[in-house]
Scaffold this motif. Sequence first.
Motif, PDB file in Angstrom:
ATOM      1  N   ILE A 451       0.840  -1.205   0.000  1.00  0.00           N
ATOM      2  CA  ILE A 451       0.000   0.000   0.000  1.00  0.00           C
ATOM      3  C   ILE A 451       0.875   1.255   0.000  1.00  0.00           C
ATOM      4  O   ILE A 451       0.609   2.212  -0.720  1.00  0.00           O
ATOM      5  CB  ILE A 451      -0.968  -0.018   1.197  1.00  0.00           C
ATOM      6  N   VAL A 452       1.948   1.185   0.799  1.00  0.00           N
ATOM      7  CA  VAL A 452       2.845   2.347   0.860  1.00  0.00           C
ATOM      8  C   VAL A 452       3.486   2.594  -0.499  1.00  0.00           C
ATOM      9  O   VAL A 452       3.580   3.721  -0.972  1.00  0.00           O
ATOM     10  CB  VAL A 452       3.922   2.149   1.945  1.00  0.00           C
ATOM     11  N   ASN A 453       3.904   1.511  -1.152  1.00  0.00           N
ATOM     12  CA  ASN A 453       4.499   1.668  -2.470  1.00  0.00           C
ATOM     13  C   ASN A 453       3.508   2.251  -3.461  1.00  0.00           C
ATOM     14  O   ASN A 453       3.854   3.092  -4.281  1.00  0.00           O
ATOM     15  CB  ASN A 453       5.017   0.326  -2.986  1.00  0.00           C
ATOM     16  N   GLY A 454       2.287   1.818  -3.355  1.00  0.00           N
ATOM     17  CA  GLY A 454       1.257   2.360  -4.233  1.00  0.00           C
ATOM     18  C   GLY A 454       1.032   3.840  -3.970  1.00  0.00           C
ATOM     19  O   GLY A 454       0.896   4.637  -4.890  1.00  0.00           O
ATOM     20  N   TYR A 455       1.072   4.160  -2.698  1.00  0.00           N
ATOM     21  CA  TYR A 455       0.853   5.544  -2.266  1.00  0.00           C
ATOM     22  C   TYR A 455       1.962   6.451  -2.792  1.00  0.00           C
ATOM     23  O   TYR A 455       1.735   7.595  -3.188  1.00  0.00           O
ATOM     24  CB  TYR A 455       0.795   5.522  -0.741  1.00  0.00           C
ATOM     25  N   LEU A 474      14.195   0.574  -0.329  1.00  0.00           N
ATOM     26  CA  LEU A 474      14.472   1.409   0.842  1.00  0.00           C
ATOM     27  C   LEU A 474      13.216   1.684   1.654  1.00  0.00           C
ATOM     28  O   LEU A 474      13.221   1.653   2.879  1.00  0.00           O
ATOM     29  CB  LEU A 474      15.044   2.746   0.392  1.00  0.00           C
ATOM     30  N   LEU A 475      12.139   1.956   0.953  1.00  0.00           N
ATOM     31  CA  LEU A 475      10.875   2.219   1.631  1.00  0.00           C
ATOM     32  C   LEU A 475      10.538   1.042   2.534  1.00  0.00           C
ATOM     33  O   LEU A 475      10.153   1.208   3.691  1.00  0.00           O
ATOM     34  CB  LEU A 475       9.741   2.385   0.626  1.00  0.00           C
ATOM     35  N   ALA A 476      10.721  -0.150   1.972  1.00  0.00           N
ATOM     36  CA  ALA A 476      10.385  -1.350   2.725  1.00  0.00           C
ATOM     37  C   ALA A 476      11.274  -1.486   3.963  1.00  0.00           C
ATOM     38  O   ALA A 476      10.788  -1.755   5.056  1.00  0.00           O
ATOM     39  CB  ALA A 476      10.506  -2.574   1.835  1.00  0.00           C
ATOM     40  N   ILE A 477      12.590  -1.244   3.784  1.00  0.00           N
ATOM     41  CA  ILE A 477      13.494  -1.396   4.933  1.00  0.00           C
ATOM     42  C   ILE A 477      13.146  -0.385   6.010  1.00  0.00           C
ATOM     43  O   ILE A 477      13.084  -0.699   7.182  1.00  0.00           O
ATOM     44  CB  ILE A 477      14.972  -1.116   4.552  1.00  0.00           C
TER      45      ILE A 477
END
Lengths: 484, 469
Positions: A451-455, A474-477
């Motif tokens: 969801i964050v990646n989509g955002y 990076l977002l995921a980490i």
Amino acid sequence: MGDEKKKNNVVQEVTTSEYKYGFVSDIEMDTAPKGLNEDIIRLISKKKNEPQWLLDFRLKAYRHWLKMKEPNWAHIKYPPIDFQDIIYYAAPKKKKQLSSLDEVDPELLETFNKLGISLDEQKMLAGVAVDAVIDSVSVKTTFKDTLAKHNIIFCSFSEAVQNHPELVKKYMGKAVPYTDNYFAALNSAVFSDGSFCFIPKGVRSPIELSTYFRINAANTGQFERTLIIAEEGGYVSYLEGCTAPMRDENQLHAAVVEIIAMDDAEVKYSTVQNWYPGDKEGKGGVYNFVTKRGICKGKNSKISWTQVETGSAITWKYPSCMLIGDNSVGEFYSVAVTNNYQQADTGTKMVHIGRNTKSTIISKGISAGHSNNSYRGLVRVSKKAENARNYSQCDSLLLGDKCGAHTFPYIKTGNNTAIVEHEATTSKISEDQLFYCQQRGIDMEKAIGLIVNGYAKQVLNKLPMEFAIEAQKLLAITLEGSVG
Amino acid sequence: MKTNQKNSRLLSSLLSYYPRLPENSNGHPVVSEIRQKAFERLKDIGLPGNKDDKWRDSGFMDIFNREFKMETEPAPYQKTINEIFECEIYDFHSEIISVLNGHYYAKDPEEIRTLENGVRVGSILTAQKEFPGLFDQYFGKIGDDQTDGLKAANSAFFKDGVFIYVPDGVEVKDALQLIKMVNEQGNPFIASRNLIILGKNSKLTFMHCDDSINHLSSFINTFTEIHVGENATLELYKLQNLNDESALLNNTFIRQGRNSRTSAIVLSLNGGKIRNELHIDLNGEGAETDLSGVYLMDKEQHIDNQVYVNHLVPHCNSKTLYKGVLDNKATGIFRGYIYVKQDAQKTNAFQKNNNILMTSDARIDTMPFLEIYADDVKCSHGATVGQLDDEALFYLMQRGISRENATLLLMNAFTSEVTSKISIEPLKNSIEDMIKKRLRGELSICDKCILHCTVPDKPVEFEIDLSKI
């Protein structure tokens, strides 16, 4: 399908890892003594074999800095910085001028290999020319020949001072004068190196240019300076990446980036900022106090800033555009993620001065843990900026009930033909979306990542390919372990 | 940031006048203490300066160096306020309270009136003596801003003001209308203070009007504290129609209890310099607040609306909608601030500010801020600056409506989003007419009420030339 699976594996791999760039390289360093005074500045200048005018510039900046006060308006908190406790110059020990890769310290090469940055031109990392800056000194610039064919100058700042002093003298300090702010003044006094890029008239850079910054030595501050000039009709896409070792004490990074775009020129500047953010208790990490500004000087010029901010204990930066030329365009796309005890106060300034100028601001903030994430932006339409147009959208996503998300837009309009729009929303991840993902067998953490990646997609799409993938990881980490 | 002004004429007049302040001599001990503390603070921090973020680009700075008259005597009661100032709104019944030059103005200023159902209305100076218990419980409890010298100046120097108490369970039928006026030569500095208390389950409609009856200059510094009790309802209207020489600082602090409702509509039609600070503390779960405003400024007028909504507890809703038109060389500032405290979950907060600039000399700064520390919230804000829609104008003109009338119609439509919220029909009609007149440039100040407001046989309509259709 295969690609999708691969991607998921990558995400899984990275979500279970700590800050992987936190190693320390054992490179022999040449450092100046701690502290800041005129002698240190003279020393830096001497070590870099600089002309007198540059030393004068540094000293003027230093004397001005002494009169300034540290800014305190940002929504960040940190203990006072002891500017006398910082080493202002640290460089890998060099054997004079390097002519080929063989002469580079193998330890240094190893460092860059660990970072996944190939300095070896044979490997041709997706056709990106890299200028690597370790601590304060640029160690290697790749793809010189290809660039030389197009008359593009891409080198370290010190080389530019030696080889193209007229260009440096003409443009340095034009976008960010040393009087601009406290940290810009400090940088102007003690900057050690950085990148310099000059795109001549009518040239479109065939490859993407990239600078990789790394703080390595302990107790040092990093003060690099980047200057990009695109002459009439020039185009360049420029990438910037950065990492630092894990250390318990805070390190200061105060950089200055200046961009000047002439008639019909376009500069695209992308940053993936991944300085060490400190540990889970908020200990250590880099203070990232950066001044970035572009001047759209010519008609129809365009400057576009894209940034993915995941690292740093504190981020304080506002890449901005001065839209002076008629029909010039400024863009700002940002994803800022904060977790644990990170603090970010970031945004942009769009100053409309010429006629028919346009600017777009898309900012996506994501806060988790105990972090605070602020968007602070200024849109100013001056009296003579006929038909200025701005659209801003600043969204914040909250993951957790201990973090903060703030929006501080300033809109100053002095012309009745301007159309300025700003909208912002703040919310948490939609329960419905999470439920939908989980219902399909995607676990909580992955669903959030998705969801964050989509955002953030709207911004990530603006990044060059390799950077976009790195940014997604990076977002995921950064968000790992932030789920409740 | 300590960047306040410490050596303006206003500040030195205030500092030297304080020992002679007549209100201080035989005051209520609680008030005297508040005055003294506020005075010390004013001495310490000075008046706001241009570097203070909350006062940046404010038009007030340049009046601080004017010569001010500090002393104003209560005017002897001669006529009812309606004889001095006609403000009759057709079919609108209200109980009028007057404040002239900062002093409570009534036949017997010492008397606290008792209205139907035990509602008390009177001078704040009398109230502190007559109801010390109630007064001490509420007075000075909200709006204690340590950083603002002008708020401190009000606390230290207020001459008088209005006290209203609505007991538990009382719903006041007719609106209470406070009319504040200045009729004093010599550029007076007038500080007045109001305290309004709404008990549990009560209801009050309060109109706060600032009007000029002449073209004398003044600086009015008003501070209003409103406590809205549990499940109480407050409808607040502020109507500002001042001359171009006036400076009005209007600080309003509202604290809302559980399940209470507030709607506030701020209409700034005229005035040299106006700054409205509206601070709402949502202090009880289930509280709701709906704030809106219209500002229509021209010439070299300056309007500054500062709207602070503090969500301190969970389950509260807030809405903010401000719309403005700036003509000639007028300047405006809007600062909206939504603050959501940690744990104030399930908050809904919306904020919108729309502006129309009529000339290239007019200026607007809009700053819609969000500061959010809770995650289960829905907050949004939007701000726009633009012009009237060309296509809409064309559409109207195509149908034979002159450009001037078409512009007026569109601007009227622009402001009606706010005025349509006025729940009292006669008041709504009257205000909409005032706005129409204002937009036509016919309304300067309520000069002995040239308007005669809305009477059925004199409707204000846009003229449409039928022959051209």
